[in-house]
Design an enzyme around this catalytic site. Structure first.
Site, PDB file in Angstrom:
ATOM      1  N   HIS A  85       0.778  -1.178  -0.020  1.00 12.11           N
ATOM      2  CA  HIS A  85       0.084  -0.027   0.033  1.00 12.11           C
ATOM      3  C   HIS A  85       0.964   1.316   0.102  1.00 12.11           C
ATOM      4  CE1 HIS A  85      -3.472  -2.709   0.693  1.00 12.11           C
ATOM      5  NE2 HIS A  85      -3.865  -2.004  -0.010  1.00 12.11           N
ATOM      6  N   CYS A 101     -10.092  -3.391 -10.747  1.00 13.15           N
ATOM      7  CA  CYS A 101      -9.517  -2.042 -10.018  1.00 13.15           C
ATOM      8  C   CYS A 101      -8.023  -2.219  -9.442  1.00 13.15           C
ATOM      9  CB  CYS A 101     -10.407  -1.342  -9.090  1.00 13.15           C
ATOM     10  SG  CYS A 101     -10.691  -2.618  -7.652  1.00 13.15           S
TER      11      CYS A 101
END
Ligand code: PEP
Ligand code: MG
Length: 756
Positions: A370, A683
């Site tokens: 992330h 996505c």
């Protein structure tokens, strides 16, 4: 004490003696020879040798006991033999039978074959290995822990002598003790594209201890005690601040600090280290070194974390001793900063001022972590997986981050700097080209319309939506807004953020994904539950279904923000239909609540599920009638399909998203969605690279959501592609036995003029 061994005078007397030796006349070699002779006598060893790092080799600089002709001749690479192994791991080694150790490398010129036991410690300066100090004995001697610690203490003092030039005429040694000033290039992995030049800043600042040998031991003890007292005070004060400022994990950490700050074992060790003749600072560093060695050996994540807390506490104590302000690197960021860290979470990255932060270099990290996703959203170039780079860099060095070619340059020469500026020019031209293609419709050469959406989560992403002319936001990671704040955003604050996003997007849809926290996305104010496998743990929908108040507040905020317009809500990490049903029930109840209160509701609420846990693919017949759309999260899906942690550097390139397994799985999922008439979007990051995006179109995706900077290259690709020809070509690839079908796909692109 081992029976039959002479009583050693202990390091304190020795340190005094070493200081006298320094002051004596003679060449550097003569004085170093006297130093090792004294150490050997003190440690009751037949051999004592000092190896110092020169370039990437450890050179024998002085010895008592080995063949004197080997001095300056015997050299070992870092990692070679036992001495090289000690340097490579920066940890001591105590062996009763050194020659039977698998790492033992025999150097005939030294005549060391008669010595069986070996104790070696790294010579460290500012946590960097600058050499290795070894003692050897003929007998198979078991070295006691105190002997290891004594040799470590001596090595610290030796490091200071070497670095400070106390061995006058030893310029060679001084140079060897410093970080190299040579320029170098290192390869890594692209975590975020782009180019940057700037000044190296260490995420965890190095604390430099100037003086290791104490002049006045009682005074050093007083200094240590005073620093411990002021550190305890500070921790207590932080704990006294009201609960709404420090909750959850931070409070846990502070409580742990408090416990360690009163830990008599730790404090006794510090005192012993001062007693052995070290300054208070050097004592803290020595004991910190022991903690780090223990950390290397421990695999239990909970214990590792506690040891990491202790390491952190030692750093705090050093700051109290050196009287330095307790600023973090984020508070003192210079303009043009290139941040360097071993690893980093997304919240830590968000602590830095984006206007000053030009680039990031990580020793670990993978493109699906992330921190990489956040860096891409912020257009900060990041190169990860650059092993051992921090030890070779001094804060303030000029550094180039080339995220386009996965490389970094430290102290670059002028040619590299001019090549860098050329690359910046080319990059600008490329971006200008994509900007000029902004209005081009995203339609393939055969007329297939592809929805191009952006991934978002930070307010900066709203401008990306306009710049790229994207069709909407295909994934709004709501957790990012939770990560940039020191406390949990209240319902009103959440509503305001979502309203701003919806208003900015206007007619363009925004898919809000509910809180996806856990794994590597930690909220500093939420109590962290220790887990061995956080990626497969209590995260995302699992966490919010167990803490429904969190989810309810968020759903309420979303519904209020979207009053009068369309709302798309998506749930993350759904592994079974029942989880989706439970989450949806919560949403329906919130809608009903607004209706009952006669409050405005959205015109339409569409609800979708992420598909990122493979189990869900086998439940699509039951799930599809319940959802309005599906969105595939390839980042998590890859890690669960291949049982390969998405943040693990060692596995970062091991499996390819363009593998027959992944492609045939996605093909099957897409077919099921098409048959049910349910829109499906990709996505995950897979859709952001042109070749991967091409494959996704070939297997049936017509909606792609990606970081804004990928829109240009992916649109250029799809406008040059004929989908039916690709679909036909790919039908033969699904059953391939190969590791990856990247090669054939590249060939298809080349032969068919697809710009990838
Ligand atoms: C994914 O897993 O692919 C995804 C889009 O979600 P995240 O990267 O935020 O986990
Ligand atoms: Mg995910």
């Amino acid at each position: 004490m081992t029976p039959g061994r002479a009583q050693a005078p202990g390091p304190r007397g020795l340190l005094r003696r070493l200081r006298e030796v320094m002051a004596e006349a003679g060449t550097v070699d003569e004085r170093l020879a006297r130093v090792v002779r004294n150490i050997a006598a003190n440690m009751v060893a037949e051999v004592c040798s000092a190896y110092l790092l020169r370039g990437d080799e450890l050179e024998l600089y002085a010895t008592e006991g080995l063949n004197p002709d080997a001095v300056h001749k015997t050299r070992l690479k870092v990692g070679e033999g036992l001495v090289g192994d000690i340097a490579a791991h920066a940890r001591p080694l105590a062996l009763a039978d050194a020659q039977s150790h698998p790492q033992f490398a025999y150097k005939p010129e030294t005549g060391e074959e008669v010595y069986h036991s070996l104790l070696g410690v790294p010579i460290l300066r500012d946590n960097r290995v600058i050499g290795v100090l070894v003692v050897q004995n003929q007998t198979r001697r078991q070295y006691a822990d105190e002997e290891v610690e004594a040799l470590e203490t001596i090595a610290m003092v030796l490091a200071e002598m070497v670095a400070s030039g106390q061995l006058s005429g030893g310029e060679d040694l001084v140079a060897a003790s410093r970080a190299s000033t040579m320029p170098f290039r290192a390869d890594g992995r692209t975590l975020s594209e782009g180019l940057a030049i700037g000044i190296a800043v260490l995420h965890e600042p190095r604390i430099h201890v100037e003086k290791t040998m104490a002049d006045d031991i009682p005074r050093e003890k007083l200094r240590l005690d005073a620093a411990v007292a002021s550190m305890r005070d500070q921790v207590n004060k932080m704990l006294e601040t009201p609960d709404n400022d420090i909750v959850g994990e931070s409070r846990d950490i502070l409580e742990t600090y408090k416990m360690f700050a009163h830990d008599t074992g730790w404090l006794a060790k510090l005192h012993q280290a001062v007693d052995s003749g070290l300054t208070a600072e050097a004592a803290v560093q020595r004991v910190q070194g022991d903690t780090r060695h223990r950390m290397q050996a421990i695999t239990d994540p909970y214990l590792r974390e506690r040891l990491a807390d202790l390491d952190d506490l030692a750093n705090r104590l050093l700051l109290h001793l050196t009287g330095r302000p307790q600023h973090t690197a984020a508070e003192n960021l210079p303009e043009n900063a290139i941040l360097m860290a071993r690893s980093m979470g997304p919240a830590e990255l968000l602590d830095y001022d984006r206007r000053k932060l030009q680039g990031v270099i990580l020793e670990e990290g993978s493109s699906m972590s992330h921190v990489a996703i956040v860096a891409r959203a912020l257009s900060i170039p990041v190169v990860g997986g650059v092993e051992g780079v921090i030890a070779k860099v001094e804060p303030g060095d000029t550094v180039v981050v080339d995220g386009d070619h996965a490389q970094v340059f430290v102290r670059p020469v002028s040619d590299v700097v001019s090549a860098f500026h050329q690359s910046v020019g080319l990059r600008k031209a490329r971006l200008a080209k994509y900007a000029a293609q902004r209005e081009d419709p995203s339609i393939t050469a055969d007329g297939t319309r592809v929805a191009m959406l952006v991934n978002a989560g930070l307010l900066i992403d709203l401008s990306h939506l306009d710049e790229t002319n994207a069709d909407g936001i295909g994934l709004y990671r709501t957790e990012l807004q939770f990560m940039v704040r020191p406390t949990m955003p209240k319902a009103d604050a959440q509503t305001a953020i979502y309203r701003r996003v919806i208003e900015h997007a206007g007619e363009r849809p925004v898919v809000f994904r509910t809180l996806d926290i856990g794994g590597d996305k930690v909220l500093p104010y939420l109590v962290k539950y220790p887990e061995e496998n956080p990626a497969m743990g209590w995260r995302a929908i699992r966490l919010t279904l167990d803490r429904p108040a969190l989810l309810k507040v968020q759903l309420r905020a979303l519904l209020e923000a979207a009053a009068g317009s369309n709302l798309h809500v998506m749930f993350p990490m759904i592994a079974e239909v029942d989880e989706f049903r439970r989450a949806r029930r919560l949403l329906d109840r919130e809608v009903q609540r607004l209706v009952n209160l006669r409050k405005p509701v959205p015109l339409k609420v569409q609800v979708g599920s992420m598909l990122e846990v493979p189990a869900l693919a086998w439940q699509l017949p039951a799930l599809l009638p319940l959802v309005d759309f599906i969105s595939v999260g390839s980042n998590d899906l890859m890690q669960f399909m291949f049982a390969a942690d998405r943040g693990n550097t060692k596995l970062a390139d091991r499996y390819d998203p363009l593998s027959p397994a992944m492609l045939s799985f996605l093909h099957w999922v897409v077919q099921q969605c098409h048959a049910a008439g349910t829109p499906i979007t990709m996505c995950g990051e897979m859709g952001s690279r042109p070749l991967e995006a091409m494959a996704l179109l070939g297997l049936g995706f017509r909606r792609l959501s990606m970081p804004a900077n990928a829109i240009g290259p992916v649109k250029e690709m799809l406008r040059s592609l004929s989908v039916p020809a690709l679909a036909e070509f790919m039908s033969k690839l699904y059953a391939s036995p190969e590791h990856s079908v990247r090669g054939p796909l590249e060939e298809f692109a080349r032969e068919n003029g697809v710009i990838v």
